[in-house]
Scaffold this motif. Structure first.
Motif, PDB file in Angstrom:
ATOM      1  N   HIS A 174       0.833  -1.205   0.000  1.00 59.67           N
ATOM      2  CA  HIS A 174       0.000   0.000   0.000  1.00 59.67           C
ATOM      3  C   HIS A 174       0.872   1.261   0.000  1.00 59.67           C
ATOM      4  O   HIS A 174       0.551   2.253  -0.666  1.00 59.67           O
ATOM      5  CB  HIS A 174      -0.924   0.014   1.221  1.00 59.67           C
ATOM      6  CG  HIS A 174      -2.171  -0.788   1.045  1.00 59.67           C
ATOM      7  ND1 HIS A 174      -2.353  -2.014   1.616  1.00 59.67           N
ATOM      8  CD2 HIS A 174      -3.314  -0.532   0.357  1.00 59.67           C
ATOM      9  CE1 HIS A 174      -3.548  -2.488   1.290  1.00 59.67           C
ATOM     10  NE2 HIS A 174      -4.149  -1.603   0.527  1.00 59.67           N
ATOM     11  N   LEU A 175       1.951   1.222   0.760  1.00 60.54           N
ATOM     12  CA  LEU A 175       2.844   2.377   0.827  1.00 60.54           C
ATOM     13  C   LEU A 175       3.418   2.703  -0.553  1.00 60.54           C
ATOM     14  O   LEU A 175       3.485   3.877  -0.950  1.00 60.54           O
ATOM     15  CB  LEU A 175       3.972   2.107   1.824  1.00 60.54           C
ATOM     16  CG  LEU A 175       5.056   3.189   1.928  1.00 60.54           C
ATOM     17  CD1 LEU A 175       4.454   4.537   2.316  1.00 60.54           C
ATOM     18  CD2 LEU A 175       6.134   2.763   2.925  1.00 60.54           C
ATOM     19  N   LEU A 176       3.812   1.692  -1.304  1.00 58.42           N
ATOM     20  CA  LEU A 176       4.343   1.930  -2.648  1.00 58.42           C
ATOM     21  C   LEU A 176       3.298   2.573  -3.547  1.00 58.42           C
ATOM     22  O   LEU A 176       3.610   3.469  -4.339  1.00 58.42           O
ATOM     23  CB  LEU A 176       4.832   0.618  -3.259  1.00 58.42           C
ATOM     24  CG  LEU A 176       6.077  -0.008  -2.622  1.00 58.42           C
ATOM     25  CD1 LEU A 176       6.372  -1.357  -3.268  1.00 58.42           C
ATOM     26  CD2 LEU A 176       7.273   0.924  -2.759  1.00 58.42           C
ATOM     27  N   ILE A 177       2.041   2.104  -3.437  1.00 58.72           N
ATOM     28  CA  ILE A 177       0.959   2.697  -4.235  1.00 58.72           C
ATOM     29  C   ILE A 177       0.779   4.165  -3.861  1.00 58.72           C
ATOM     30  O   ILE A 177       0.706   5.053  -4.726  1.00 58.72           O
ATOM     31  CB  ILE A 177      -0.357   1.925  -4.028  1.00 58.72           C
ATOM     32  CG1 ILE A 177      -0.234   0.479  -4.499  1.00 58.72           C
ATOM     33  CG2 ILE A 177      -1.507   2.629  -4.778  1.00 58.72           C
ATOM     34  CD1 ILE A 177      -1.394  -0.417  -4.068  1.00 58.72           C
ATOM     35  N   VAL A 178       0.696   4.428  -2.564  1.00 60.57           N
ATOM     36  CA  VAL A 178       0.454   5.786  -2.078  1.00 60.57           C
ATOM     37  C   VAL A 178       1.594   6.723  -2.495  1.00 60.57           C
ATOM     38  O   VAL A 178       1.351   7.860  -2.924  1.00 60.57           O
ATOM     39  CB  VAL A 178       0.278   5.775  -0.543  1.00 60.57           C
ATOM     40  CG1 VAL A 178       0.277   7.189   0.012  1.00 60.57           C
ATOM     41  CG2 VAL A 178      -1.024   5.085  -0.167  1.00 60.57           C
ATOM     42  N   GLU A 179       2.823   6.256  -2.381  1.00 61.09           N
ATOM     43  CA  GLU A 179       3.960   7.099  -2.767  1.00 61.09           C
ATOM     44  C   GLU A 179       3.932   7.407  -4.261  1.00 61.09           C
ATOM     45  O   GLU A 179       4.251   8.526  -4.674  1.00 61.09           O
ATOM     46  CB  GLU A 179       5.268   6.414  -2.375  1.00 61.09           C
ATOM     47  CG  GLU A 179       5.517   6.402  -0.876  1.00 61.09           C
ATOM     48  CD  GLU A 179       6.788   5.663  -0.476  1.00 61.09           C
ATOM     49  OE1 GLU A 179       7.325   5.960   0.598  1.00 61.09           O
ATOM     50  OE2 GLU A 179       7.218   4.777  -1.255  1.00 61.09           O
ATOM     51  N   ALA A 180       3.555   6.419  -5.077  1.00 63.24           N
ATOM     52  CA  ALA A 180       3.475   6.646  -6.525  1.00 63.24           C
ATOM     53  C   ALA A 180       2.372   7.648  -6.858  1.00 63.24           C
ATOM     54  O   ALA A 180       2.551   8.522  -7.713  1.00 63.24           O
ATOM     55  CB  ALA A 180       3.233   5.325  -7.251  1.00 63.24           C
ATOM     56  N   VAL A 181       1.229   7.524  -6.178  1.00 68.37           N
ATOM     57  CA  VAL A 181       0.130   8.468  -6.407  1.00 68.37           C
ATOM     58  C   VAL A 181       0.553   9.868  -5.966  1.00 68.37           C
ATOM     59  O   VAL A 181       0.332  10.859  -6.677  1.00 68.37           O
ATOM     60  CB  VAL A 181      -1.145   8.024  -5.662  1.00 68.37           C
ATOM     61  CG1 VAL A 181      -2.221   9.113  -5.732  1.00 68.37           C
ATOM     62  CG2 VAL A 181      -1.684   6.730  -6.265  1.00 68.37           C
ATOM     63  N   ALA A 182       1.171   9.981  -4.790  1.00 64.62           N
ATOM     64  CA  ALA A 182       1.618  11.288  -4.288  1.00 64.62           C
ATOM     65  C   ALA A 182       2.583  11.951  -5.270  1.00 64.62           C
ATOM     66  O   ALA A 182       2.550  13.173  -5.469  1.00 64.62           O
ATOM     67  CB  ALA A 182       2.272  11.129  -2.921  1.00 64.62           C
ATOM     68  N   ALA A 183       3.422  11.122  -5.916  1.00 70.39           N
ATOM     69  CA  ALA A 183       4.403  11.645  -6.873  1.00 70.39           C
ATOM     70  C   ALA A 183       3.789  11.928  -8.244  1.00 70.39           C
ATOM     71  O   ALA A 183       4.459  12.494  -9.120  1.00 70.39           O
ATOM     72  CB  ALA A 183       5.557  10.658  -7.026  1.00 70.39           C
TER      73      ALA A 183
END
Length: 215
Positions: A174-183
């Motif tokens: 989930h963290l990887l998804i969230v970081e990609a969306v934030a970026a």
């Protein structure tokens, strides 16, 4: 809240949490007495659960809680992959970075929740992740389609809810998804979503097959 709405909410939660297991017969007399309501609002609640696909008519037995089969799991995940990957792409395009940066900070410490066996706290964080992704995608049709799947997905998730190692891995995914969306990286967000759902499906299928073997 109307009696039918209270009954619907109570029965739905019991089904999603496996307190009413697949195959359980939902007799009108028994359930109306258990919930403390008359049979008319109970029937309204059962009709909604029938529409949700959480109960089904079974010849001569009335309504029963629907089964969860390996075939059902695979088919649900096929549709989930298509919907969630597209939502991830669009969320990355339309996101409010601050929202997802805040979520990223929470997912970084999510293992602490699991270390304390605070599964409710972890699932509440995942629910807020889902809501943020839905809102950021800015596509009502995609979100409506995915929301119709979520009750079934919650039931599946509960199959492996005691597997803390899988939940910790899911938190990292989930963290990887969230970081990609934030970026704002649409393709990375979709790819990270694909990996997360593949790992989730593999884990759920393995657990479901193990449970069926021991029955």
């Amino acid at each position: 809240m109307r009696a039918s709405e209270r009954a619907y909410a109570a029965l739905r939660e019991d089904i999603l949490e496996w307190r009413l297991e697949p195959g359980t017969v939902l007799g009108e007399v028994e359930q109306s007495e258990r919930l403390g309501i008359s049979r008319t609002p109970l029937r309204e609640a059962l009709a909604r659960l029938l529409s949700d696909g959480l109960v089904a008519a079974q010849g001569g037995r009335g309504l029963v809680v629907t089964a969860v089969s390996v075939s059902d799991i695979a088919q649900l995940f096929e549709l989930r992959q298509a919907l969630e990957q597209q939502i991830a792409r669009q969320a990355a395009q339309h996101r409010d970075p601050a929202v997802f940066e805040t979520l990223a900070a929470e997912f970084r410490v999510a293992p602490d929740l699991l270390e304390r066996s605070d599964h409710a706290g972890y699932y509440e964080l995942v629910a807020r992740f889902d809501a943020a992704m839905d809102a950021a995608s800015a596509n009502t049709y995609l979100v409506t389609a995915l929301r119709s799947l979520r009750p079934h997905l919650v039931r599946l998730r509960r199959i492996s809810r005691d597997n803390n190692s899988r939940l910790r891995a899911a938190a990292r995914e989930h963290l990887l998804i969230v970081e990609a969306v934030a970026a704002g990286d649409s393709e990375l967000a979709a790819s990270a979503t694909h990996v997360h759902l593949h790992q989730s499906l593999t884990s759920i299928l393995a657990t479901a097959q193990m449970l069926s073997t021991h029955r």
